[in-house]
Write a protein that holds these residues in place. Sequence first.
Motif, PDB file in Angstrom:
ATOM      1  N   ARG A  82     -10.133   1.606   7.717  1.00 52.21           N
ATOM      2  CA  ARG A  82      -9.785   0.296   7.177  1.00 52.21           C
ATOM      3  C   ARG A  82      -8.287  -0.011   7.231  1.00 52.21           C
ATOM      4  O   ARG A  82      -7.883  -1.164   7.227  1.00 52.21           O
ATOM      5  N   THR A  83      -7.468   1.029   7.265  1.00 53.06           N
ATOM      6  CA  THR A  83      -6.013   0.847   7.241  1.00 53.06           C
ATOM      7  C   THR A  83      -5.352   1.881   8.139  1.00 53.06           C
ATOM      8  O   THR A  83      -5.664   3.072   8.048  1.00 53.06           O
ATOM      9  N   ASP A 107      -3.451   5.292   1.069  1.00 49.80           N
ATOM     10  CA  ASP A 107      -4.399   4.264   1.492  1.00 49.80           C
ATOM     11  C   ASP A 107      -4.744   4.344   2.975  1.00 49.80           C
ATOM     12  O   ASP A 107      -5.623   3.620   3.450  1.00 49.80           O
ATOM     13  N   LEU A 108      -4.046   5.200   3.713  1.00 55.64           N
ATOM     14  CA  LEU A 108      -4.236   5.245   5.163  1.00 55.64           C
ATOM     15  C   LEU A 108      -5.565   5.879   5.558  1.00 55.64           C
ATOM     16  O   LEU A 108      -5.972   6.898   4.997  1.00 55.64           O
ATOM     17  N   VAL A 163      -4.682  -3.641   9.004  1.00 55.00           N
ATOM     18  CA  VAL A 163      -5.727  -3.504   7.987  1.00 55.00           C
ATOM     19  C   VAL A 163      -6.934  -4.342   8.391  1.00 55.00           C
ATOM     20  O   VAL A 163      -6.865  -5.240   9.210  1.00 55.00           O
ATOM     21  N   ILE A 173       0.850  -1.185   0.000  1.00 58.78           N
ATOM     22  CA  ILE A 173       0.000   0.000   0.000  1.00 58.78           C
ATOM     23  C   ILE A 173       0.890   1.240   0.000  1.00 58.78           C
ATOM     24  O   ILE A 173       2.124   1.139   0.040  1.00 58.78           O
ATOM     25  N   ILE A 220       1.668  -1.754  10.212  1.00 67.17           N
ATOM     26  CA  ILE A 220       0.480  -1.457   9.420  1.00 67.17           C
ATOM     27  C   ILE A 220      -0.571  -2.508   9.744  1.00 67.17           C
ATOM     28  O   ILE A 220      -0.315  -3.718   9.656  1.00 67.17           O
TER      29      ILE A 220
END
Length: 396
Positions: free
Chosen positions: A376-377, A289-290, A395, A285, A393
Motif C-alpha cells: 500500500r505504501t 508504514d512502508l 501510496v 507517515i 513516496i
Amino acid sequence: MNRDIAVLGAGMHPWGKWGRNFVEYGLAAARQALADAGLAWGDVQYVAGADTIRNGYPGFIAGATFAQALGWSGARVSSCYAACASGAQAIDHARARILAGLCDVALVVGADAAPKGFFKPVGGDRPDDPDWLRFRLLGATNPIYFALAARRRMAVHGATTDDFAAVKVKNARHGLANPNARYRKEVTAEDVRASAVVADPLRLLDICATSDGGAALVLTSMEFARAHGIADPVRIAALSTVTPTFPKTVLDLPDFATDSAMTVAPPERPFRSAIAHAAYEEAGIGPGDLSLAEVYDLSTALELDWYEDIGLCEPGGAEALLRSGATAIGGRVPVNPSGGLASFGEAIPAQAIAQVCELAWQLRGRAEGRQVEGARTGIAVNQGLFGHGSAVIAVR
C-alpha cells in the motif's frame, strides 16, 4: 493543501547493453506508459525529460528530444540534470506544474546509453570540475568510494563481506522474475566471493554495472484521474529533493578537502536520512508504514546504509535486519523487490523513474513473480553527487 498527484501510466525499456541510441529507449518507455494510462500522446500537455550528459547534445535537452521523437504537438517541455537524482527531479518538475494548475497530464521520461566500464568526467580536461579532480588527482573512480564506505561500515558496525554478498543474493533472486532486469540469474554467496576484487572489500558482483535503459511515467492531477474513471489510482504523496545542512557530511571524495565536518559537530540528521525523512514528513507517515522500499544499491554495502537512512532500523542494525529476512520478498519490508541496481545496472537519468515505476506496479498488484503482498505504501530513494538526492513516496 492536498499535494497528491496520480500515476496513471508506467513504462520501461528493458535494461541491458543494446548498442542503440538512448532516444529509442525513452521512446519505447514513453509509449508503454501512455498505453498503460490509456492516453494518447496528444493528451500530454507537458514533458519533463531527465538529461543524459554522455549522449551528445540531444541528451542535454532530453525533454525536447523526446517530444520531437514522439511528434511535435505543442506540449511544453523541461529538461534537467541532477546526476543519479535526475529522474526524480524531472518527476518533481511535472508534479509542481500539475499542482500549480498549469497542466493536467504530464509525461516524465529518462533514458541512457551508458559507456562500458567506469564513468568518466565529461568535457575533457576541466581542473575546476570535482569529478575530473577525483579521477585525475586521486584515481578515485566510483567503486573506490563505494569501497571506502564499505570499509567504514565494517569498522563501525561490524559488517562482513558475507553480509555484502547476502544483499546481492537477495536482489538477484528478486530480479529473476522482472522482465525489465538485465541480469536474471540466481547468484550464490560463493559466486560473489569468487568474482574479481574491484576495490577491496568489494568484488565485481558487489558493484552495479553501467547499462542502457529507459523509463517513463504518465502523471496527472487527481481531478483528471477521477474524471476518467480512476477513483483509486496510485498516488505520489511526497517528493523530497532536500540538500545537505551545515556541516556537509556527504561521503563523497570531492568534498573531503572542504568538508567542515572535521571541525564542527555533524548535523542532527545525515544527508541521506534527511532526504527520506523530509518525504515522510510531507506524506504524514513514518518508516513503519512502508510496505516496500526501492533504494539505490550502487554497491551491496550501500544498500545496508540505506536501511538505516530510511529508518527501517537503528544505526548498526542493518546486518541483523538483512539476516532476519525482513528485507526479502515475504519479509516485513522488502527492499528492492525489482532486483535493484544489482539486477539492472545503472542507466542514470532513467533510474529514479524506474524506481517509481516499480512502486506503481507493486501498489497496483501487477508485479508478477515478485509481488509484495498487500503493498500500500512504498518509498524510492537515491543520491547523486554534490548534494543531489531524492525520495519519492507512493501510496494507494
